[in-house]
Structures are given as C-alpha cells and as structure tokens.
Design a protein around this motif. Structure first.
Motif, PDB file in Angstrom:
ATOM      1  N   LEU A  71       0.997  -1.181  -0.030  1.00  0.00           N
ATOM      2  CA  LEU A  71       0.154   0.067   0.035  1.00  0.00           C
ATOM      3  C   LEU A  71       0.931   1.289  -0.164  1.00  0.00           C
ATOM      4  O   LEU A  71       0.486   2.057  -0.665  1.00  0.00           O
ATOM      5  CB  LEU A  71      -0.806  -0.054   1.012  1.00  0.00           C
ATOM      6  CG  LEU A  71      -1.704   1.144   1.377  1.00  0.00           C
ATOM      7  CD1 LEU A  71      -2.485   1.198   0.067  1.00  0.00           C
ATOM      8  CD2 LEU A  71      -2.497   1.157   2.814  1.00  0.00           C
ATOM      9  N   HIS A  99      -2.149   0.404   8.314  1.00  0.00           N
ATOM     10  CA  HIS A  99      -2.415  -0.440   7.149  1.00  0.00           C
ATOM     11  C   HIS A  99      -1.006  -0.473   6.469  1.00  0.00           C
ATOM     12  O   HIS A  99      -1.095  -1.275   5.619  1.00  0.00           O
ATOM     13  CB  HIS A  99      -3.459  -0.036   6.270  1.00  0.00           C
ATOM     14  CG  HIS A  99      -4.978  -0.033   6.791  1.00  0.00           C
ATOM     15  ND1 HIS A  99      -5.742   0.862   6.606  1.00  0.00           N
ATOM     16  CD2 HIS A  99      -5.391  -0.600   8.038  1.00  0.00           C
ATOM     17  CE1 HIS A  99      -7.114   0.517   7.374  1.00  0.00           C
ATOM     18  NE2 HIS A  99      -6.680  -0.357   8.269  1.00  0.00           N
ATOM     19  N   PHE A 105      -1.924  -5.254   7.097  1.00  0.00           N
ATOM     20  CA  PHE A 105      -2.462  -4.972   5.581  1.00  0.00           C
ATOM     21  C   PHE A 105      -3.046  -6.398   4.883  1.00  0.00           C
ATOM     22  O   PHE A 105      -3.887  -6.463   4.453  1.00  0.00           O
ATOM     23  CB  PHE A 105      -1.234  -4.507   4.771  1.00  0.00           C
ATOM     24  CG  PHE A 105      -1.855  -4.304   2.994  1.00  0.00           C
ATOM     25  CD1 PHE A 105      -2.892  -3.317   2.879  1.00  0.00           C
ATOM     26  CD2 PHE A 105      -1.213  -5.098   2.223  1.00  0.00           C
ATOM     27  CE1 PHE A 105      -3.114  -3.322   1.560  1.00  0.00           C
ATOM     28  CE2 PHE A 105      -1.634  -4.844   0.691  1.00  0.00           C
ATOM     29  CZ  PHE A 105      -2.628  -3.760   0.624  1.00  0.00           C
ATOM     30  N   LEU A 108      -6.580  -7.154   5.860  1.00  0.00           N
ATOM     31  CA  LEU A 108      -7.623  -6.142   5.709  1.00  0.00           C
ATOM     32  C   LEU A 108      -8.932  -6.705   5.132  1.00  0.00           C
ATOM     33  O   LEU A 108      -8.927  -7.849   4.287  1.00  0.00           O
ATOM     34  CB  LEU A 108      -6.990  -5.200   4.727  1.00  0.00           C
ATOM     35  CG  LEU A 108      -7.121  -3.604   5.110  1.00  0.00           C
ATOM     36  CD1 LEU A 108      -6.558  -3.453   6.329  1.00  0.00           C
ATOM     37  CD2 LEU A 108      -6.250  -2.802   4.029  1.00  0.00           C
ATOM     38  N   ASP A 110     -12.543  -7.153   3.222  1.00  0.00           N
ATOM     39  CA  ASP A 110     -12.822  -6.617   1.451  1.00  0.00           C
ATOM     40  C   ASP A 110     -13.466  -5.215   1.582  1.00  0.00           C
ATOM     41  O   ASP A 110     -12.771  -4.791   0.440  1.00  0.00           O
ATOM     42  CB  ASP A 110     -13.723  -7.835   1.217  1.00  0.00           C
ATOM     43  CG  ASP A 110     -13.210  -9.295   0.997  1.00  0.00           C
ATOM     44  OD1 ASP A 110     -11.987  -9.394   0.753  1.00  0.00           O
ATOM     45  OD2 ASP A 110     -14.045  -9.925   0.752  1.00  0.00           O
ATOM     46  N   LEU A 113     -10.225  -2.976   1.568  1.00  0.00           N
ATOM     47  CA  LEU A 113      -9.534  -3.316   0.279  1.00  0.00           C
ATOM     48  C   LEU A 113     -10.220  -2.546  -0.770  1.00  0.00           C
ATOM     49  O   LEU A 113      -9.545  -1.854  -1.701  1.00  0.00           O
ATOM     50  CB  LEU A 113      -9.114  -4.713   0.010  1.00  0.00           C
ATOM     51  CG  LEU A 113      -8.443  -5.547   1.053  1.00  0.00           C
ATOM     52  CD1 LEU A 113      -8.331  -6.836   0.554  1.00  0.00           C
ATOM     53  CD2 LEU A 113      -6.989  -4.899   0.649  1.00  0.00           C
ATOM     54  N   TYR A 116      -9.457   1.075  -0.747  1.00  0.00           N
ATOM     55  CA  TYR A 116      -8.243   1.391  -1.351  1.00  0.00           C
ATOM     56  C   TYR A 116      -8.182   1.364  -2.951  1.00  0.00           C
ATOM     57  O   TYR A 116      -7.583   2.043  -3.539  1.00  0.00           O
ATOM     58  CB  TYR A 116      -7.027   0.798  -0.763  1.00  0.00           C
ATOM     59  CG  TYR A 116      -6.695   1.183   0.634  1.00  0.00           C
ATOM     60  CD1 TYR A 116      -6.304   2.512   0.875  1.00  0.00           C
ATOM     61  CD2 TYR A 116      -7.093   0.370   1.872  1.00  0.00           C
ATOM     62  CE1 TYR A 116      -6.005   2.798   2.302  1.00  0.00           C
ATOM     63  CE2 TYR A 116      -6.655   0.882   3.178  1.00  0.00           C
ATOM     64  CZ  TYR A 116      -6.196   2.191   3.374  1.00  0.00           C
ATOM     65  OH  TYR A 116      -5.811   2.574   4.569  1.00  0.00           O
ATOM     66  N   CYS A 117      -8.652   0.205  -3.213  1.00  0.00           N
ATOM     67  CA  CYS A 117      -8.730  -0.020  -4.804  1.00  0.00           C
ATOM     68  C   CYS A 117      -9.285   1.295  -5.629  1.00  0.00           C
ATOM     69  O   CYS A 117      -8.600   1.679  -6.639  1.00  0.00           O
ATOM     70  CB  CYS A 117      -9.452  -1.330  -5.260  1.00  0.00           C
ATOM     71  SG  CYS A 117      -8.649  -2.735  -4.856  1.00  0.00           S
ATOM     72  N   ARG A 124      -7.728  -5.401  -7.154  1.00  0.00           N
ATOM     73  CA  ARG A 124      -7.464  -5.968  -6.014  1.00  0.00           C
ATOM     74  C   ARG A 124      -6.014  -6.609  -6.226  1.00  0.00           C
ATOM     75  O   ARG A 124      -5.009  -6.412  -5.247  1.00  0.00           O
ATOM     76  CB  ARG A 124      -8.335  -7.140  -5.800  1.00  0.00           C
ATOM     77  CG  ARG A 124      -8.157  -7.751  -4.179  1.00  0.00           C
ATOM     78  CD  ARG A 124      -8.393  -6.804  -3.203  1.00  0.00           C
ATOM     79  NE  ARG A 124      -9.951  -6.650  -3.131  1.00  0.00           N
ATOM     80  CZ  ARG A 124     -10.893  -7.453  -2.429  1.00  0.00           C
ATOM     81  NH1 ARG A 124     -10.591  -8.465  -1.911  1.00  0.00           N
ATOM     82  NH2 ARG A 124     -12.332  -7.037  -2.600  1.00  0.00           N
ATOM     83  N   GLN A 128      -2.436  -5.471  -3.950  1.00  0.00           N
ATOM     84  CA  GLN A 128      -1.756  -6.560  -2.896  1.00  0.00           C
ATOM     85  C   GLN A 128      -0.784  -6.967  -3.400  1.00  0.00           C
ATOM     86  O   GLN A 128       0.132  -7.628  -2.764  1.00  0.00           O
ATOM     87  CB  GLN A 128      -2.589  -7.689  -2.669  1.00  0.00           C
ATOM     88  CG  GLN A 128      -3.926  -7.285  -1.906  1.00  0.00           C
ATOM     89  CD  GLN A 128      -5.048  -8.318  -1.772  1.00  0.00           C
ATOM     90  OE1 GLN A 128      -5.288  -9.197  -2.656  1.00  0.00           O
ATOM     91  NE2 GLN A 128      -5.666  -8.505  -0.690  1.00  0.00           N
TER      92      GLN A 128
END
Lengths: 137, 344
Positions: A71, A99, A105, A108, A110, A113, A116-117, A124, A128
């Motif tokens: 991240l 995170h 991280f 984390l 769903d 995540l 963040y996506c 995804r 990652q």
C-alpha cells in the motif's frame, strides 16, 4: 512582462505543449502569448516530482523486504501522501498508517481493500502486489 | 460562434460547432468560452476581473503535501458565482451521489446539444502530460460533444480540444479528497445578451479592493504577502526546517505562483490584462495607469520566483532576508495599485 520576455525554455514538463501567458505588446496593451515553459517553473515541478519519487523507490525497497505493505508503494506511485490518501479513502491517518504494516495489511477486510482500490484506481491483485522490478523514473 | 446556438434541437452525438479557446486558467477560461459560445463575447481576463477574483492568501491550517496553502486567487467556483451576481447570468449546478446517474445526466445534456462545464481531478485526466499530473480536484473543463464513450473536451489550459474516454472522465469527476467534485456539472440557464461595462467594472474593482486592501485577518490580501515574507524568515531561523524543508517550501511557493495555471506571477498579469481591457470601457487614464503598475507588481513576483529558484539550486547563497524584501516590494507595488483604484 513584455511580449518578448515571455520565457520559451522548451520545458520537458510541458511535453511539447504551450501554456498561455499574458504579456504587454509594443503599444502597451495586454495580449495572450503561448509559452513553451519557464526553467524556474519546471525546476520547481521536477523537484516536487523527485521528492515523491524518492519516497516511492524507498517504499518499493522496503515492501520488497517485507518492512512495509505494498500500500505504501502504491500510495506514492499515485503521487499521494498519507494525508491525501487518508482523505481520499475517508479514514483517519492513524488507521492508514496501521495499514502500512504488512501483517495488518494482509488481514484487511474486503470492504477496506475495495476502498483502497477505488481511491488508487487499482485492481485487487495490483493493490496487493508489487511490480517485479524497481520502478523507473 | 452564433450559428452554433441555432442548432440546439438535434440530439446529435457529433462534436458540434464550438470554438476552443486556450486560456491561462481553467475556471476563467471555461466561463469566457461558455459565455462567448452563447453569444456574449467574453475574454478570460474580463471574466476574471468582473468576478473580483484576485487575492492573496497564506493559510497554514490547510496543507498541500505538508506545505501551507498559498493562493493568489479566490477559491474554486468564485468566478462562476461572481459572474452570476455581476452580469445577471444564471447557472445551474448539480452534484451526484451516484456515479452512473452523474454520467447519464452528462450524456443527456450533451445529446441535447448543451455545452456542459465539469469539475474534475487533474490526476485522472489521461491527456495531461505525465509531469503535470497532480491531485488537484478543482480543475474545470467543458464538454462539447461525444461519440459513444469518447468525450470531446475543451480543456482551457490546452492549445487544442482533446478527447477523453468515459471511464477516465468518470474517475476524474468522482475523485475523492479535498475539494471533491462529487461529479459537479454546470451549464447556463440564462445568458444576458450584453454587459453594462461602465457599471459593472467599477463595482468589481471596489469589491476586489476590499479583498486586497481591507481583509480582516493579516494572512489575506496585501498584508498576507508581507506575512509570507516574515514566515520565510521564521522558517530560516528554525534549525529543523532551515535546510531541506526551506528549499521544498520555496519550490512549493514557486509552483503555486507559476505552475498552477496562473498566466504568470500568480494571476497578477491576468488582472493587469483585465484593467487594460477595462480602460477601453471606462476611466481610461486611471485604469491604464493601474494596469501598468500591476504589471510592475507581477514583474516583481517573477523576480521573487527567479531568485528563490537560484537560491534553491545553490546558484546564489540562501538569503531569506532578500526574499522577504522582494515580497515586501511586491506588497508595496500592489498597494500602490489599490490606492489608485480606490478613486474609482
């Protein structure tokens, strides 16, 4: 600034584009003049980009050795910092900072995540993982 | 330009007759192009000046990449809203919670042949040169047509009209964070056919006088320029900040002043161009003199950027006292402009 004083420094940051500047013509009236860049401005731009890039490369190295999460690399890769990423995903900075720890991280949820996506415009799998080789620039 | 208005009835998806005009700054450029398109000829400096947009603000509470916000103009939407008040224009604004609803509404308006303004994030617009892509959420542009999922955009800071795929445009409209656009779009509901310049210009100048010369707090207006100079001296005295941070900070100021679409010298040349154009409508001698003085202020800002840049690159010894004195010189010159304009 007179018309003939408008800088034409062919700045790489403009990528061949021209910006419009306003300058004074021979009769003392203002007119729009395209500029191919000013060294002073493009140096400042490049310094800012270099500062982000240093953080980005350092994050890639540390993520490679498991000292930080991917991240952190993706954050700098998207030209963000902690405060901007936190604002974009709508979390407090201390949560985003947590995170960045690889163990946290990895666990984390769903929904986090997903946020963040969305914020970073990544899938995804991209979020990652790290690019294989150290990024250029 | 006027023939473009005549064919509003068709649900065309082809790019319509629209003249792209390049501008220095996005919001004033969008408004100048939009008004001109709908039959009210308007230049960028005139749009900027009529909305009394010139400012200076040093705001340490708001941080951009860890640096204080330094602004040379009033906040986003000020120009659009200011023009409504000043010339009797009526705009419709809309934001969206749902992204697909925001995109369908845009499509519907474009297909009706309307010219639509959008607030977007620079970072996600693919046609920006890579080195100019930063996270700035209040970038304005116009949509003047589409072919399926390809949108025809008039981005005022570019030389030519550009295109943008739907996915990227959606991302740029709905980027989150400071000044998030929430998909904001806007279009005119009523455009006046003419402006009473001798009436509107003095009003706009008096309103701008208040911002620059009578701000109630010391970080805004001409006093704010002096405050920034003092702040530089303070940073240079701080042992933790006097090296790396000071250089980054000076670079940041230069970028805010020159890079972020200001037409040079933090909008001072745009405003000088406004005063120059205004002198053709009213108070000729006074406004022309004020324009020349504002040009001198702008030239001094450019000198500040040049000297700061040299100091950052060690081509000249770091001397914040000199930078402070140049900023005071900028403030003095701007004050002399406003002392003159006070008579209007």
């Amino acid at each position: 600034m007179k018309k003939n004083e408008v800088p034409q420094d062919q700045a790489s940051t403009y990528a061949g584009q021209h910006k419009l500047m306003y300058a004074v013509d021979e009769k003392g009236d203002y007119t729009g003049v395209p500029s191919s860049g000013w060294e002073v401005e493009s140096n400042a731009t490049r310094d800012a980009l270099n500062a982000i890039n240093r953080d980005r490369l350092s994050a890639w190295e540390r993520a490679k050795h498991g000292e930080t999460s991917p991240l952190e690399f993706h954050m700098y890769d998207r030209r963000m910092d902690l405060s901007l990423l936190a604002q974009t995903v709508g979390l407090f900075q201390w949560r985003v900072r947590r995170h960045l720890r690889p163990a946290i991280f990895a666990e984390l949820s769903d929904s986090l995540l997903e946020r963040y996506c969305e914020a970073l415009g990544l899938s995804r799998e991209q979020l990652q993982s790290l690019p294989e080789t150290p990024p250029s620039e | 330009m006027s023939e473009a208005i005549a064919d509003r009835d068709t649900s065309e998806t082809q790019p319509r007759s629209f003249n792209h005009m390049q501008s220095a700054h996005c919001e004033s450029g969008v408004m100048a192009a939009m008004l001109s398109h709908y039959g009210l000829p308007m230049t960028e400096p005139m749009a900027f000046g009529l909305a009394n947009t010139l400012s200076f603000a040093y705001i340490p509470l708001v941080k951009l990449s860890g640096m204080p916000l330094i602004a040379y103009r009033m906040p986003p939407h000020w120009i659009i809203k200011g023009l409504q008040k000043r010339i009797g224009l009526k705009m419709k604004f809309q934001t969206f919670r749902d992204q697909s609803e925001g995109m369908s509404k845009l499509d519907a308006l474009i297909d009706q042949g309307k010219l639509v303004g959008l607030q977007t994030s620079v970072y996600w617009l693919p046609y920006f040169p890579d080195e100019m892509r930063f996270h700035f959420n209040a970038h304005n542009l116009l949509v003047f047509g589409r072919e399926g999922d390809i949108y025809h955009l008039s981005d005022p800071v570019f030389e030519q009209a550009v295109t943008c795929p739907r996915r990227d445009l959606q991302k740029a409209r709905f980027a989150k964070g400071a000044l998030a656009a929430k998909g904001m779009l806007y279009y005119p509901e009523y455009v006046p056919s003419e402006v009473d310049f001798p009436e509107a210009i003095p009003k706009a100048i008096r309103a701008n006088f208040k911002i620059m010369a009578k701000a109630p707090i010391p970080v805004i207006g001409v006093r704010g320029i002096r405050y920034l100079g003092k702040n530089l001296q303070k940073v240079a005295r701080d042992p933790r900040k006097k090296d790396r941070y000071l250089r980054l900070y000076l670079g940041h100021i230069v970028r805010m002043q020159e890079e972020i679409g200001t037409g040079g010298a933090g909008f001072r040349f745009v405003y000088a161009a406004f005063l120059n154009e205004a002198s053709r409508h009213t108070h000729a001698g006074l406004l022309q003199e004020a324009s020349a003085k504002m040009t001198e202020a702008g030239d001094e800002w450019r000198r500040f950027a040049l000297v700061a840049s040299k100091m950052c690159r060690d081509r000249q010894g770091m001397d914040v006292a000199e930078l402070d004195s140049i900023l005071n010189g900028c403030a003095d010159r701007e004050m002399s402009v406003w002392n003159l304009l006070q008579k209007i």
